[in-house]
Design an enzyme around this catalytic site. Structure first.
Site, PDB file in Angstrom:
ATOM      1  N   GLN A  57     -11.592  37.993 -25.298  1.00 36.99           N
ATOM      2  CA  GLN A  57     -12.093  39.165 -26.021  1.00 36.99           C
ATOM      3  C   GLN A  57     -11.074  40.307 -26.116  1.00 36.99           C
ATOM      4  O   GLN A  57     -10.888  40.880 -27.180  1.00 36.99           O
ATOM      5  CB  GLN A  57     -13.379  39.643 -25.361  1.00 36.99           C
ATOM      6  N   HIS A  60      -9.016  48.788 -21.878  1.00 37.45           N
ATOM      7  CA  HIS A  60      -9.121  48.436 -23.301  1.00 37.45           C
ATOM      8  C   HIS A  60      -7.916  48.952 -24.068  1.00 37.45           C
ATOM      9  O   HIS A  60      -7.992  49.245 -25.242  1.00 37.45           O
ATOM     10  CB  HIS A  60     -10.425  48.977 -23.915  1.00 37.45           C
ATOM     11  N   GLU A  66     -16.402  34.966 -26.144  1.00 42.85           N
ATOM     12  CA  GLU A  66     -17.509  35.872 -25.868  1.00 42.85           C
ATOM     13  C   GLU A  66     -17.820  36.643 -27.143  1.00 42.85           C
ATOM     14  O   GLU A  66     -16.929  37.277 -27.715  1.00 42.85           O
ATOM     15  CB  GLU A  66     -17.110  36.817 -24.731  1.00 42.85           C
ATOM     16  N   ASP A 120      -6.597  42.759 -22.200  1.00 46.16           N
ATOM     17  CA  ASP A 120      -6.701  43.192 -20.796  1.00 46.16           C
ATOM     18  C   ASP A 120      -7.300  42.094 -19.919  1.00 46.16           C
ATOM     19  O   ASP A 120      -7.019  42.033 -18.725  1.00 46.16           O
ATOM     20  CB  ASP A 120      -7.585  44.431 -20.699  1.00 46.16           C
ATOM     21  N   TYR A 121      -8.148  41.259 -20.488  1.00 45.13           N
ATOM     22  CA  TYR A 121      -8.854  40.258 -19.678  1.00 45.13           C
ATOM     23  C   TYR A 121      -8.177  38.889 -19.698  1.00 45.13           C
ATOM     24  O   TYR A 121      -8.695  37.927 -19.149  1.00 45.13           O
ATOM     25  CB  TYR A 121     -10.313  40.164 -20.128  1.00 45.13           C
ATOM     26  N   ILE A 122      -7.030  38.847 -20.326  1.00 46.06           N
ATOM     27  CA  ILE A 122      -6.317  37.578 -20.375  1.00 46.06           C
ATOM     28  C   ILE A 122      -5.802  37.194 -18.986  1.00 46.06           C
ATOM     29  O   ILE A 122      -5.484  36.040 -18.733  1.00 46.06           O
ATOM     30  CB  ILE A 122      -5.177  37.624 -21.412  1.00 46.06           C
ATOM     31  N   GLU A 162     -13.166  33.525 -18.759  1.00 48.51           N
ATOM     32  CA  GLU A 162     -11.918  33.384 -19.518  1.00 48.51           C
ATOM     33  C   GLU A 162     -11.108  32.138 -19.154  1.00 48.51           C
ATOM     34  O   GLU A 162     -10.533  31.482 -20.034  1.00 48.51           O
ATOM     35  CB  GLU A 162     -11.042  34.641 -19.349  1.00 48.51           C
TER      36      GLU A 162
END
Ligand SMILES: Cc1ncc(C[n+]2csc(CCOP(=O)(O)OP(=O)(O)O)c2C)c(N)n1
Ligand SMILES: [Mg+2]
Length: 803
Positions: free
Chosen positions: A547, A592, A494, A550-552, A525
């Protein structure tokens, strides 16, 4: 027994008939395997069975359209396809069912996966690529439903990259990007988010992917009305259909028992995907499950009499048989003869597989029994030993558990005796474990000469003109060097393309290397990850960017189930050296600032996990990994891109070694162990501690997996006699892992004068803002006081109580 892949229009009737008969034989062989397989489970020879009965005929059509170089990413129903491409024979089928731990016998997984999980070998026994363009390829299946989808996207995209990107050496991997990636999935599994995410992404990317849905109306016992809106997946995907104005999918429907229609449908799909690089969805309807879902239950519990009768009538093999007779290709008697001879063939293959499976075990049993005979005769506990020994001897078809557990139990009876017989038993147990354990545990990581652990360190060099720059420039210039050195490297994520990632570490790279090599992708993701796995399986060197750390979590399931297990579940015959790039640790707020490293490292054993403290170290890890053949996760410091670092003069060349810690401050009083952004906090605290006379040594772990291979930390503890692990993960997260490594595996407890300590973040996620950070994660004062308190405990006179 392969199907003939050339479907020529000008075949003579005799040739055509021969081809159909050959296909029928494959279908019947596959069915017999399913029937006998179920019996093997019910009689206890195998533990679990899930078979491809009721799905045979469409797989013949798929196999005919499948060409050398193509890839499959499918699920447990595809045994007929594997047989039809010549990659699974009867004996191998049963070897897989029994769990034969020898890759020569069970080429699918060396007994590591339950039967029905298919794979071909992309690598030879030394870990070198085979020529994938000269074989038919199956990426290794996994059990989680729809888990095959994300990687399918990458398998398809690789063809696009090979066709369109200039300068890549395509030897072994592609012929002008003409390869199709074929997916298979059950109707119910299309309910999973991964299915929809992949379908959308492939439509956006316009890649040569043909997706088959085997629709039998059920997912175990749950009917389509609970699974799919309108009970019809191709109906609800209609909006993806391409038209004159918009790119999209070609959507085809066909009944799974209709042999000629299936063949035509698959040829059409193959042509569209292969030539135009347009994705195709084939909804294969009216399939059945003659034996129900698996050996765990019976479908009579949830299918009514009408449904069962319909399934018997529309069984695809039955329909194929009727069609052959109606069209004069064979008589009923001729087919009966074929069926009987196949029955015998399958029975013989099964027997051969069983003999091959039990033979070595019987030999091992005999070997041990002769040792035990001597042990019993020379021991005071003869009676007890003889009993156990006889119990083992009575087992007609032993497994290794029977053998080794008997040996280990008997050892206890002779523990206080001294005899050569006892020594012989000890030696036998040790060498048995040494020999057998790898059959079940090898290849979690690469065992090839290209293992990342074999890549030697190259230090960054600096000269008089080396400037202090924003650290993002170090990483950017390093990527620049890598893109020009390796044409097969590509990065996608992203905002990774046009603007060069959110922190400008890829600034200008898309302009220079093009939109296919440096690309923006949708917010998805799991399929970013899968895209990387698929492309890496086909010889490219993708860097998949998530990105923020946290979003993994969206991608973690695929990392854990697919990527991390890949080498292990194929016994080293497939690899996906994917680099996952992300950024994390402290910055702002609940989403974040995450540093959930404990969760990550415990879920992805099989993938290296690297936590560089600055961008030079991070760049060095990319350089190391691209020389290796292993997957890794690199977590860059989110708050580190604007900090100053000196630009090395050997950009693209220096290499950070894996599993090597670095002492970043020397001291004598206590060893502080940490990684990533927290190190900057600790360095400040160490300066302040020095002012009160406490001399802390700081060690940067750098690499959580593998962890401190040279045991550098225990050497430091031997000097300081005190240990504190500082971590911004939750209490008991990565700090618990680190403590276990240092205390248990490095035996640091023998050097400790104080209780080993951990200092972690709060249990909750970090609150927003500077105060949120201060009260959520270890601060300079927290570190100072925690260390001070350790010193106070051991020397209250010099370090009086603070508070
Ligand atoms: C993520 C996940 N959830 C549940 C399961 C258990 N499970 C295995 S197969 C299956 C049903 C799949 O049905 P379908 O996709 O229609 O395939 P079919 O077996 O009918 O061919 C389920 C729920 C699983 N393997 N993975
Ligand atoms: Mg189903």
């Amino acid at each position: 027994m392969q199907t003939n892949p050339d479907v020529k229009k000008d075949l003579s009737f005799e040739d055509f008939k021969a081809e159909v008969l050959n296909d029928y034989k494959i279908a019947v062989t596959s069915r017999e395997c399913s029937l006998l397989g179920r019996r093997e489970v019910l009689t206890g020879k195998a533990k679990f069975g899930i078979f491809g009965d009721g799905k045979e005929v469409p797989q013949l059509a798929l196999a005919k359209a499948f060409k050398d170089g193509d890839f499959r990413s499918g699920y447990y129903r595809d045994q007929t396809f594997m047989m039809a491409i010549g990659e699974l024979n009867i004996q191998q089928f049963f070897a897989g069912l029994y769990g034969h731990p020898d890759i020569e016998h069970d080429p699918m997984s060396a007994g590591r996966q339950m039967g029905g999980h298919f794979a071909t070998h992309s690598l030879d026994e030394n870990g070198n690529w085979k020529d994938l363009t000269k074989q038919k390829n199956s990426s290794a299946d996994i059990s989680p439903t729809a888990g095959q989808m994300p990687r399918l996207l990458g398998l398809a995209q690789a063809s696009k990259i090979y066709r369109q990107v200039k300068g890549i050496d395509t030897t072994n991997f592609s012929k002008k990007g003409n390869e199709v990636a074929w997916g298979t999935i059950g109707n119910a599994s299309t309910s999973e988010g991964l299915f929809f995410e992949t379908i959308n992404a492939a439509g956006v990317l316009q890649v040569p992917m043909v997706m088959s849905v085997w629709d039998d109306e059920y997912g175990i016992s749950v009917h389509a009305r609970h699974q799919t809106t309108k009970e019809n997946i191709s109906e609800i995907l209609k909006g993806f259909q391409r038209d004159e104005n918009n790119k999209g999918y070609e959507i085809l429907r066909v009944n799974g028992w209709d042999y000629p229609a299936l063949i035509e449908t698959y040829q059409t799909a193959s042509k569209i995907a292969r030539e135009e690089h347009v994705p195709v969805l084939i909804h294969v309807n009216e399939l059945t499950q003659p034996q129900g879902h698996s050996t765990s239950g019976s479908h009579e519990r949830y299918k009514d009499a009408d449904r069962l009768a319909w399934e018997a009538e529309y069984d695809c093999n039955v329909k194929l048989r009727e069609w052959m007779i109606a069209n004069g290709m064979a008589t009923d008697d001729e087919l009966k003869e074929i069926e009987n001879s196949i029955k015998r063939e399958v029975r013989d293959g099964k027997k051969a597989a069983w003999t091959a499976f039990v033979q070595p075990l019987k030999q091992e049993q005999q070997e041990l029994l002769s040792i035990l005979e001597n042990v019993a005769n020379s021991s005071d506990n003869k009676v007890f030993i003889a009993k156990l020994k006889n119990d083992l001897a009575d087992i007609n078809e032993p497994i290794r558990k029977d053998i080794l557990s008997t040996a280990r139990k008997i050892l206890r009876y002779v523990v206080s005796e001294t005899s050569s017989e006892k020594n012989q038993l000890v030696n036998w147990i040790n060498s048995y474990i040494e020999k057998i354990q790898p059959k079940y545990s090898s290849h979690l990581y690469s065992q090839s000469p290209k293992s990342a652990l074999n890549i030697q360190e190259v230090k960054p060099t600096y000269n008089d003109s080396s400037e202090e720059v924003d650290a993002r420039l170090v990483i950017r210039d390093n990527f620049d060097a890598l893109f020009s050195k390796y044409p097969e490297v590509l990065v996608f994520g992203e905002d990774a393309g046009h603007i060069g990632d959110v922190n400008q570490g890829l600034e200008g790279m898309q302009e220079k290397y093009g939109e296919l090599r440096v690309s923006d992708v949708g917010i998805r993701e799991a399929t970013i990850l899968g895209q990387g796995i698929g492309m890496a399986l086909r010889g490219l060197r993708p860097i998949a960017e998530i990105q923020y750390l946290d979003y993994i979590l969206y991608a973690l399931q695929i990392m854990s189930d697919d990527l991390a297990t890949l080498q292990y579940r194929t016994n080293g015959r497939q690899k996906a050296p994917l680099i996952i790039r992300t950024r994390g640790h402290r910055l702002e707020g609940i989403w974040h600032s995450g540093s959930q490293m404990g969760g990550v490292i415990n879920l992805i054993r099989g993938i290296h996990v690297l936590v560089p403290r600055n961008m030079t170290k991070a760049a060095g890890f990319y350089n190391t990994l691209l020389e290796s053949d292993e997957p890794a996760l690199i977590v860059e410091c989110l708050n580190g891109y604007r900090l100053k670092e000196k630009m090395p003069s050997n950009i693209g060349e220096f290499k950070t070694p894996l599993g090597v810690v670095e002492t970043i401050r020397e001291g004598n009083d206590i060893t502080l162990v940490s990684y990533g952004s927290t190190l900057r906090i600790i360095e400040q605290a160490a300066k302040e501690l020095q002012e009160v006379g406490i001399d802390a040594e700081i060690i940067d772990i750098q690499s959580l997996l593998p962890f401190d291979l040279n045991h550098g930390i225990v050497n430091s503890v031997a000097k300081t006699n005190r240990l504190m692990v500082i971590d911004e993960d939750v209490p008991g997260g990565a700090s618990a892992f680190i403590l276990n490594e240092v205390l248990n595996n490095q035996n640091a407890y023998t050097h400790l004068d104080s209780k080993p300590q951990t200092l972690a973040a709060q249990q909750h996620r970090p609150a927003y803002g500077t105060d949120g950070d201060y009260f959520s994660k270890p601060s300079v004062e927290d570190v100072f006081e925690a260390v001070y308190n350790v010193m106070h405990d051991s020397n209250p006179t010099d370090y009086p109580k603070l508070r």
